[in-house]
Write a protein that holds these residues in place. Sequence first.
Motif, PDB file in Angstrom:
ATOM      1  N   ARG A  79      18.205  38.283  42.108  1.00  0.00           N
ATOM      2  CA  ARG A  79      19.330  37.566  42.581  1.00  0.00           C
ATOM      3  C   ARG A  79      20.497  37.551  42.014  1.00  0.00           C
ATOM      4  O   ARG A  79      21.636  37.658  42.441  1.00  0.00           O
ATOM      5  CB  ARG A  79      18.938  36.170  42.599  1.00  0.00           C
ATOM      6  CG  ARG A  79      19.821  35.080  43.291  1.00  0.00           C
ATOM      7  CD  ARG A  79      19.061  33.605  43.356  1.00  0.00           C
ATOM      8  NE  ARG A  79      20.234  32.653  43.682  1.00  0.00           N
ATOM      9  CZ  ARG A  79      20.188  31.379  43.837  1.00  0.00           C
ATOM     10  NH1 ARG A  79      18.945  30.760  43.224  1.00  0.00           N
ATOM     11  NH2 ARG A  79      21.104  30.402  44.268  1.00  0.00           N
ATOM     12  N   VAL A  80      20.543  37.518  40.507  1.00  0.00           N
ATOM     13  CA  VAL A  80      21.830  37.737  39.652  1.00  0.00           C
ATOM     14  C   VAL A  80      22.501  39.030  39.912  1.00  0.00           C
ATOM     15  O   VAL A  80      23.605  39.256  40.063  1.00  0.00           O
ATOM     16  CB  VAL A  80      21.266  37.411  38.227  1.00  0.00           C
ATOM     17  CG1 VAL A  80      22.727  37.661  37.246  1.00  0.00           C
ATOM     18  CG2 VAL A  80      20.832  36.017  37.995  1.00  0.00           C
TER      19      VAL A  80
ATOM     20  N   ALA B  90      29.925  40.255  44.323  1.00  0.00           N
ATOM     21  CA  ALA B  90      31.145  39.927  43.548  1.00  0.00           C
ATOM     22  C   ALA B  90      32.227  40.818  43.383  1.00  0.00           C
ATOM     23  O   ALA B  90      33.407  40.851  43.842  1.00  0.00           O
ATOM     24  CB  ALA B  90      31.087  39.023  42.262  1.00  0.00           C
ATOM     25  N   ALA B  91      31.615  42.149  42.817  1.00  0.00           N
ATOM     26  CA  ALA B  91      32.254  43.121  42.631  1.00  0.00           C
ATOM     27  C   ALA B  91      32.936  43.748  43.991  1.00  0.00           C
ATOM     28  O   ALA B  91      34.032  44.200  44.103  1.00  0.00           O
ATOM     29  CB  ALA B  91      31.542  44.327  41.948  1.00  0.00           C
TER      30      ALA B  91
ATOM     31  N   THR C 208      31.734  46.864  34.521  1.00  0.00           N
ATOM     32  CA  THR C 208      31.953  45.700  33.871  1.00  0.00           C
ATOM     33  C   THR C 208      30.476  44.867  33.803  1.00  0.00           C
ATOM     34  O   THR C 208      29.754  44.610  32.800  1.00  0.00           O
ATOM     35  CB  THR C 208      32.851  44.665  34.262  1.00  0.00           C
ATOM     36  OG1 THR C 208      34.067  45.244  34.062  1.00  0.00           O
ATOM     37  CG2 THR C 208      33.209  43.541  33.248  1.00  0.00           C
ATOM     38  N   ALA C 209      29.953  44.726  35.005  1.00  0.00           N
ATOM     39  CA  ALA C 209      28.558  44.116  35.233  1.00  0.00           C
ATOM     40  C   ALA C 209      27.398  45.138  34.514  1.00  0.00           C
ATOM     41  O   ALA C 209      26.650  44.530  34.102  1.00  0.00           O
ATOM     42  CB  ALA C 209      28.175  43.963  36.776  1.00  0.00           C
TER      43      ALA C 209
ATOM     44  N   ILE D 272      38.374  49.704  42.807  1.00  0.00           N
ATOM     45  CA  ILE D 272      38.216  48.436  42.059  1.00  0.00           C
ATOM     46  C   ILE D 272      36.506  48.012  41.962  1.00  0.00           C
ATOM     47  O   ILE D 272      36.086  47.218  41.146  1.00  0.00           O
ATOM     48  CB  ILE D 272      38.951  47.249  42.885  1.00  0.00           C
ATOM     49  CG1 ILE D 272      40.457  47.859  42.607  1.00  0.00           C
ATOM     50  CG2 ILE D 272      38.605  45.884  42.320  1.00  0.00           C
ATOM     51  CD1 ILE D 272      41.240  46.499  43.484  1.00  0.00           C
ATOM     52  N   ASN D 273      35.841  48.269  43.069  1.00  0.00           N
ATOM     53  CA  ASN D 273      34.273  47.877  42.927  1.00  0.00           C
ATOM     54  C   ASN D 273      33.833  48.704  41.831  1.00  0.00           C
ATOM     55  O   ASN D 273      33.007  48.141  40.888  1.00  0.00           O
ATOM     56  CB  ASN D 273      33.795  48.688  44.210  1.00  0.00           C
ATOM     57  CG  ASN D 273      34.071  47.701  45.544  1.00  0.00           C
ATOM     58  OD1 ASN D 273      34.613  46.816  45.298  1.00  0.00           O
ATOM     59  ND2 ASN D 273      33.651  48.289  46.475  1.00  0.00           N
ATOM     60  N   ASN D 274      34.413  49.906  41.495  1.00  0.00           N
ATOM     61  CA  ASN D 274      33.840  50.666  40.257  1.00  0.00           C
ATOM     62  C   ASN D 274      34.028  49.964  39.057  1.00  0.00           C
ATOM     63  O   ASN D 274      33.220  50.026  38.296  1.00  0.00           O
ATOM     64  CB  ASN D 274      34.297  52.158  40.369  1.00  0.00           C
ATOM     65  CG  ASN D 274      33.648  52.953  41.375  1.00  0.00           C
ATOM     66  OD1 ASN D 274      32.575  52.375  41.998  1.00  0.00           O
ATOM     67  ND2 ASN D 274      34.164  54.260  41.550  1.00  0.00           N
ATOM     68  N   CYS D 275      35.501  49.441  39.121  1.00  0.00           N
ATOM     69  CA  CYS D 275      35.852  48.876  37.683  1.00  0.00           C
ATOM     70  C   CYS D 275      34.750  47.507  37.425  1.00  0.00           C
ATOM     71  O   CYS D 275      34.368  47.499  36.217  1.00  0.00           O
ATOM     72  CB  CYS D 275      37.262  48.291  38.057  1.00  0.00           C
ATOM     73  SG  CYS D 275      38.488  49.643  37.736  1.00  0.00           S
TER      74      CYS D 275
END
Length: 326
Positions: A156-157, A164-165, A133-134, A126-129
Amino acid sequence: MTVLLNLICYQSSMKMANHTEVREFVFQGFSNFHEHQLTLFIVFLIVYILTLAGNVIIVTVIRIDHHLHTPMYFFLSVLSTMLSASETVYTLVIIPKMLCNLLGLSRPISLAGCATQMFFFITLAINNCFLLTAMGYDRYVAICNPLRYMILMNKRVCLQLVGAACSIGLIVAMTQVLAVFRLPFCATKVAHFFCDIRPVMKLSCIDTTVNEILTLIISVLVILVPMGLVFISYVLIISSILKIASAKGRKKAFATCASHLTVVIVHYGCASIAYLKPKSENTRDQDQLISVTYTVITPLLNPVVYTLRNKEVKDALLRATGKKPS
């Protein structure tokens, strides 16, 4: 973490008052290919060694090459490092056990061990997904808003997106593992080579419809939603690229996205086939073939793609070997 998983598995065993208590599982693995198991062992071992070597090289080169530590390449470096680290870790929790099974050296895996394996696999997948996306958003900003890139994609972003991932992966994985290992189990033979969600749920003594619905909802959220966002990003990116006057400029812009788009297609494609298809559509052998693709083959493709299709990483590798980038 380990204490919590042990508690979950203990609660599962306590629910089985009217059933034979199950404390461990046995992987059936590739038992249907008994005459080819030595060949499979050799092939998978070679692929595993190449995967580990490729990912370690990429992480090391990105770490030591100061050219990739600038703001422009920060997220590229983070994504490449995170993907390589993720692939390395989840191959470590799956492939060594699979190789032992192919040699006939398999040992049962405890409920806690199975839960731990499932937890790390789901978390990293899921991290990879969401990292991909990011990265799609990063490519969109770089091509569609190049003058504001440093403002929109500051350090920072980038760290917030990565955080978040990772957080989503941890939360979803814990939810899924809790749901699966609260079930009572009656059978011990897992018709797979690792503790994936559906093969483990099939061992339950009770109806798993609720769990299957939960798994489908989670799969839609973590596969189709990120994939949709990436699709939107690339629609906007392609629209912007087509407005570039020079052919050289368009080619350079497409090249910037090539490595990311390749990984996106492979990752989301395999994940969609594995988790969004009807559960009775494929046979056990077909399911295992799909699983081999995203647990053995895809981790090898990622370092190859980022090495051969990404100019910045390729140049970093050339500098690491003492050669001058073209």
